[in-house]
Design an enzyme around this catalytic site. Structure first.
Site, short mmCIF file in Angstrom:
data_model
loop_
_atom_site.label_atom_id
_atom_site.label_comp_id
_atom_site.label_asym_id
_atom_site.label_seq_id
_atom_site.Cartn_x
_atom_site.Cartn_y
_atom_site.Cartn_z
CE1 TYR A 285 32.11 74.59 -4.98
CE2 TYR A 285 30.02 75.05 -3.90
CZ TYR A 285 31.40 74.99 -3.86
OH TYR A 285 32.07 75.32 -2.71
CE1 TYR A 335 31.55 73.25 0.00
CE2 TYR A 335 32.94 73.51 1.92
CZ TYR A 335 32.18 74.07 0.92
OH TYR A 335 32.07 75.43 0.83
#
Lengths: 379, 397
Positions: A285, A335
């Site tokens: 991430y 994102y």
């Protein structure tokens, strides 16, 4: 204990953009439909829906739009992007318990054209009341506080963050689905990008994106009868650490660490009986570059404070010891709160990724950092 | 414009240009009167902060200097507005009444276009050296911003983000009102804790009490926030994670004269209902003055600065200002006065300032200062609009 009883049988996504021009609900519907098509399933096959606490699209609304009919399992996971792999864990738990056959996990957001996460908001959360009024009011600033301490403790420099951004943008540059397709950056461009919250520059921060991703989870036996090769869920874990806060876990002895990711990592290795050395590629991430370094350390790919050497030696590049985010990550592709990373992990398992990492080893995925988080190992 | 820049950079230092008058008592007295500076030392010597005044062009421009030429070039390039942003003056010695001063200037850099809070613009930096005969007596690095005003920009929302007050946290905020920094203490086992909560994580007791912190701490980490805009705040500003002497940590703004470092000792004060931290250094008694139109105009004239925005409200308004505002030579003079009022014996060796929000007629300007070392005093001047000036004054006793 999660045993490999379930698989991801379908993936679907909208395009990734800065202005989808459509409602978040429509994005969710498009992504779920695409994932079902990919899995060779119909809406009527779906018995469970799982999403993020932050998602604006109720499960029942998605079910209505798709004509799913009855739902037997509805669940949400909190803590922003920390939910990404935990929604899959929810689906596995439901399928393994016999509560549902086919569970679709989805996340849809107009995060650039709608409410931008990067902006400051007045939150009623008492925890935020110790930070927002003091001027620490954006995700970047909250991460910057940790990043500054990381630099201090390990003698790292902002270029070490920059190298992560450069690698992610290089990977995205050859991914036609990435927002930054064809637009790699140099370390000098990183150095020249404007301050957001020191020591973070613009190019240390992921983009804000519009889009949706959906993932279909079903039993391994059923997945084997479906058109796509199953991405078997070898491990699925969730975790929070001692004295956990959301983005502001500043009150622990070690500020420059991610113990919640350590909680997840220990479970992943234990459930899968794998070690870091077995991992073929990792989807880490990457909403902010410093946390990629800290995750490499917390997951056991290198020692504490050593990730900068690992990165400087090309360790996270395609062809490196551990290619990280071959799709370009959230810094390069989009994102979508980590869900696009899980879709990439499935493609890597299937062998259909645009930047395919050779071999058939396991693929590790992590969810949001600095928050209660989660992780997966797919094989 | 590029050709002007390269020509000026190549040309180097200009020929000396003489001031209109020698250093003289009437101009010194006008200046002191306008600044309200009653320091007794300026009968034989000129206030050092007047250095620029002696060679101001006034209303009758002579040979062009680099700053003026760049201004014209940027006017033509569509950046008509100007503010001075930085002035770094070094005084090698004080000037005596009767001395003749000349100045030589060179262009140091032109950078841009940059997005600023005022609009898009270019920073022009020049370096000037003042001479008495062949002896350099002072130097100055001077920076202006030539900009085009933003159209349709919305001002920063004025309402700051509010604390979240619950039954578990009210004691902390009541403490701020009472001028105390409170830390939760378990009424059973005595454990200290921040942020607070209803229970004691150590012993489990639900007996919330508090102690009052010493207000001392060190910086554990920090960030300098630049973007995006935060309601009620002007970036950049520093937020620190403070290790309190009592052993807990707390987040708060850090205001200080210089970039902070991890490990710096800090001390708390209260502003706007929040704990704020500053370097734990001796302070200079704050000084507050009401900025009247008379003060702005008389000081502008006493510094021989005839720019219309310092005396003509209509002209100031046309350039997007709510009123006339203080010129940078005056800010420099006020900074000098603040320091020499506090340390009348000090010899001022240099004044470096950076301007933030303009100081307008009707504003209340408050200076605060910190003694960074024996030879350096850091100052900040604030109005309700924000930070007008930050800087340092070098002194020798």
């Amino acid at each position: 204990m999660i045993s490999p009883t379930c698989a991801i049988a379908g993936i679907g996504a909208t395009e990734f953009s800065k202005d989808s021009g459509r409602s978040e609900l429509r994005l969710a519907v498009e992504a779920v439909r695409a994932a079902l098509d990919d899995a060779g399933l119909r809406p009527s096959d779906v018995s469970g829906l799982v999403t993020f606490g932050m998602d604006n699209n109720p499960e029942i609304a998605v079910a209505r739009e798709l004509g799913i009919g009855e739902l037997r399992f509805l669940s949400r996971i909190g803590y922003g992007g920390g939910a990404a792999c935990a929604v899959i864990q929810q689906a596995v738990l439901a399928v393994a318990a016999g509560l549902a056959d086919v569970v679709v996990c989805y996340r849809a957001l107009n995060e650039r054209s709608g409410r931008r996460f990067g902006r400051a908001i007045a939150s009623p959360d008492p925890d935020s009341g110790w930070h927002h009024p003091m001027g620490l009011a954006t995700p970047a600033a909250m991460v910057a506080m940790v990043a500054q301490r990381y630099l201090h403790e390990y003698g790292a420099v902002p270029d070490d963050f920059g190298r992560v951004a450069v690698a992610m943008r290089r990977h995205a540059s050859t991914n036609p689905y990435a927002w930054f397709h064809g637009r790699p950056i140099t370390l000098d461009e990183h150095r020249a990008s404007r301050w957001i919250s020191e020591p973070l520059r613009l190019l240390d921060c992921c983009q804000e994106s519009d889009g949706a991703v959906a993932l279909v989870v079903t039993s391994l036996s059923r997945a084997r009868d479906l058109p796509q090769p199953p991405a078997v869920i070898s491990a699925a874990a969730q975790g929070s650490g001692p004295d956990q806060f959301v983005m502001t876990s500043y009150y622990r002895p070690q500020v420059a660490s991610l113990p919640e990711m350590g909680v997840v990592a220990r479970q992943l290795w234990e459930q899968s009986a794998l070690t870091p050395a077995d991992v073929r590629t990792a989807i880490l991430y990457d909403h902010f570059t410093p946390y990629v370094l800290m995750q490499l350390e917390e997951l056991g790919f290198c020692g504490r404070g050593e990730a900068r050497h690992f990165v400087a030696d090309g360790g996270i590049e395609l062809g490196g010891r551990l290619p990280v985010n071959p799709h370009g990550g959230q810094l390069g592709e989009a994102y979508i709160h980590g869900m696009n990373g899980i879709a990439e992990a499935v493609r890597q398992v299937r062998g259909t990724a645009v930047n395919q990492v050779p071999g058939d080893g396991p693929v590790l995925v992590t969810a949001g950092t600095g928050v209660p988080t989660s992780g997966l190992i797919l094989v | 414009m590029d050709s002007v820049v390269s020509r000026l950079l190549a040309a180097g230092e200009t020929e000396p240009r003489r001031g209109r008058d020698p250093v003289n008592l009437p101009m010194i007295r006008n200046w002191l009167e306008a600044m309200g500076d009653r320091h007794p030392g300026y009968e034989l010597f000129a206030p050092p902060a007047m250095i620029q005044v002696w060679t101001m062009r006034g209303l009758s421009p002579g040979a062009p200097d680099p700053l003026q030429e760049m201004s014209v070039a940027l006017d033509e390039a569509g950046f008509p507005n100007v503010v001075a942003t930085d002035s770094e003056q070094v005084y090698h010695r004080y000037l005596r009444v009767g001395e003749e001063v000349s100045v030589r200037s060179r262009l140091e850099s032109v950078t841009g276009p940059k997005r600023t809070s005022l609009g898009e613009g270019w920073f022009v930096t020049t370096v000037s050296t003042w001479f008495c005969d062949d002896e350099p007596v002072a130097t100055m690095r001077f920076r202006i911003l030539k900009y085009r005003a933003m159209s349709g920009s919305s001002p920063v929302a004025a309402t700051p983000l509010k604390p979240v007050i619950t039954a578990d946290t009210a004691f902390f905020w009541d403490g701020i009102t009472a001028g105390e920094l409170r830390i939760q203490r378990c009424g059973e086992c005595g454990a200290l804790r921040h942020p607070p909560g209803p229970a004691c994580p150590r012993c489990g007791a639900l007996k919330q009490e508090h102690t009052v912190a010493s207000g001392l701490g060190t910086i554990h980490s920090f960030t300098v926030h630049h973007h995006p805009p935060i309601p009620g705040r002007r970036a950049p500003y520093v937020v620190g994670l403070i290790d309190l002497a009592e052993g807990v940590r707390m987040v708060g703004e850090v205001r200080g004269p210089r970039p902070v470092k991890i490990g710096d000792p800090v001390r708390v004060f209260f502003d706007g209902g929040l704990p704020v931290w500053r370097p734990d250094l001796p302070i200079v008694e704050p000084w507050t003055l009401e900025v009247t139109p008379t003060m702005i105009i008389s000081t502008a004239l006493a510094t021989r600065d005839f720019q219309d925005v310092h005396h003509d409200r209509d002209a100031a308004a046309r350039r997007g200002n709510p009123d006339i505002f203080v010129n940078i030579l005056t800010t420099t003079g006020l900074v000098q006065r603040y320091v020499t009022d506090h340390r009348p014996d000090a010899v001022v060796r240099g004044i470096s300032i950076r301007l933030g929000t303009p100081c307008y007629a009707g504003d209340t300007l408050t200076f605060t200062g910190t003694v960074v070392s024996g030879g350096e005093i850091a100052i900040v001047g604030r109005t309700a609009r924000g930070v007008h000036v930050t800087g340092t004054v070098g002194v020798a006793s």
